[in-house]
Design a protein around this motif. Sequence first.
Motif, short mmCIF file in Angstrom:
data_model
loop_
_atom_site.label_atom_id
_atom_site.label_comp_id
_atom_site.label_asym_id
_atom_site.label_seq_id
_atom_site.Cartn_x
_atom_site.Cartn_y
_atom_site.Cartn_z
N TYR A 19 0.82 -1.21 0.00
CA TYR A 19 0.00 0.00 0.00
C TYR A 19 0.86 1.26 0.00
N VAL A 20 1.82 1.35 0.92
CA VAL A 20 2.63 2.57 0.97
C VAL A 20 3.56 2.68 -0.22
N SER A 21 3.93 1.55 -0.83
CA SER A 21 4.80 1.62 -2.02
C SER A 21 4.06 2.22 -3.21
N LEU A 22 2.73 2.10 -3.22
CA LEU A 22 1.94 2.68 -4.31
C LEU A 22 1.83 4.20 -4.19
N GLY A 23 1.87 4.70 -2.96
CA GLY A 23 1.91 6.13 -2.68
C GLY A 23 1.05 6.99 -3.59
N ASP A 24 1.70 7.79 -4.45
CA ASP A 24 1.01 8.76 -5.30
C ASP A 24 0.19 8.11 -6.42
N ARG A 25 0.38 6.84 -6.66
CA ARG A 25 -0.43 6.17 -7.69
C ARG A 25 -1.87 5.96 -7.22
N LEU A 26 -2.08 6.04 -5.92
CA LEU A 26 -3.42 5.84 -5.36
C LEU A 26 -4.20 7.15 -5.41
N PHE A 81 -5.83 -2.39 4.27
CA PHE A 81 -6.36 -3.73 4.44
C PHE A 81 -7.70 -3.91 3.73
N HIS A 82 -8.44 -2.83 3.58
CA HIS A 82 -9.66 -2.91 2.78
C HIS A 82 -9.31 -3.22 1.32
N LEU A 83 -8.32 -2.52 0.78
CA LEU A 83 -7.89 -2.79 -0.59
C LEU A 83 -7.44 -4.23 -0.73
N ARG A 84 -6.72 -4.71 0.27
CA ARG A 84 -6.26 -6.11 0.26
C ARG A 84 -7.45 -7.06 0.29
N SER A 85 -8.49 -6.72 1.06
CA SER A 85 -9.64 -7.61 1.16
C SER A 85 -10.40 -7.69 -0.17
N VAL A 86 -10.49 -6.57 -0.87
CA VAL A 86 -11.18 -6.57 -2.16
C VAL A 86 -10.34 -7.30 -3.21
N ALA A 87 -9.02 -7.18 -3.10
CA ALA A 87 -8.13 -7.79 -4.09
C ALA A 87 -7.80 -9.25 -3.80
N GLY A 88 -8.19 -9.76 -2.61
CA GLY A 88 -7.84 -11.16 -2.38
C GLY A 88 -8.20 -11.72 -1.02
N SER A 89 -7.65 -11.16 0.06
CA SER A 89 -7.82 -11.77 1.38
C SER A 89 -8.37 -10.76 2.38
N ALA A 90 -9.43 -11.13 3.07
CA ALA A 90 -10.03 -10.27 4.09
C ALA A 90 -9.43 -10.52 5.47
N ALA A 91 -8.53 -11.49 5.59
CA ALA A 91 -7.99 -11.85 6.90
C ALA A 91 -7.30 -10.67 7.58
N GLU A 92 -6.49 -9.91 6.83
CA GLU A 92 -5.76 -8.80 7.42
C GLU A 92 -6.72 -7.72 7.93
N ALA A 93 -7.73 -7.39 7.14
CA ALA A 93 -8.70 -6.36 7.54
C ALA A 93 -9.51 -6.82 8.74
N ASN A 94 -9.94 -8.07 8.76
CA ASN A 94 -10.75 -8.57 9.87
C ASN A 94 -9.98 -8.60 11.17
N GLU A 95 -8.73 -9.05 11.12
CA GLU A 95 -7.92 -9.08 12.34
C GLU A 95 -7.63 -7.66 12.84
N PHE A 96 -7.35 -6.75 11.92
CA PHE A 96 -7.10 -5.36 12.29
C PHE A 96 -8.35 -4.75 12.94
N ALA A 97 -9.51 -5.05 12.38
CA ALA A 97 -10.77 -4.53 12.93
C ALA A 97 -11.00 -5.06 14.34
N ARG A 98 -10.70 -6.34 14.58
CA ARG A 98 -10.87 -6.90 15.92
C ARG A 98 -9.93 -6.23 16.92
N SER A 99 -8.71 -5.93 16.49
CA SER A 99 -7.72 -5.36 17.41
C SER A 99 -7.85 -3.86 17.60
N TYR A 100 -8.15 -3.13 16.52
CA TYR A 100 -8.08 -1.66 16.57
C TYR A 100 -9.42 -0.98 16.30
N ARG A 101 -10.48 -1.77 16.09
CA ARG A 101 -11.87 -1.32 16.03
C ARG A 101 -12.19 -0.40 14.86
#
Length: 136
Positions: free
Chosen positions: A51-58, A98-118
């Motif tokens: 995500y951060v490597s994409l920087g200005d492309r986003l 993590f939302h972008l990651r969930s749409v592009a493939g895996s929701a695991a990162e977003a779901n775990e982050f949501a559980r930990s950081y709300r």
Amino acid sequence: MLWAARLSPVGHDVLAYAEASPPSVPIPDQPSPGEQLVELRPAQMNALRVYVSLGDRLRVHPARELAERVRTARYSGPENRWRLHLTPQQIESVACAFHLRSVAGSAAEANEFARSYRVIYRPDDTTGQTQLVTLA
């Protein structure tokens, strides 16, 4: 002169790499005021690095200084977690990553982050637009 050394191309590269690497300064145990300790699993950190490597492309850029925080994050082997001190805006940006990651493939990162950081990005049922949601 008693002796001389000639660096190989790899030797030059090692010196350049060492000079460009962040200093080996541990992050403080306590976050600064207005920051929160965030601990990410290696898979989450990999997604965040993309995500951060994409920087200005986003169209929605990563939060200010998030790339620097990712670059200087410290790994805790016993906990198997990357440790970062982030502002609320940076935490929201991580949720976006993590939302972008969930749409592009895996929701695991977003779901775990949501559980930990709300925080998580979800589509609004009425508009269909994605928005940040703070969980209770």
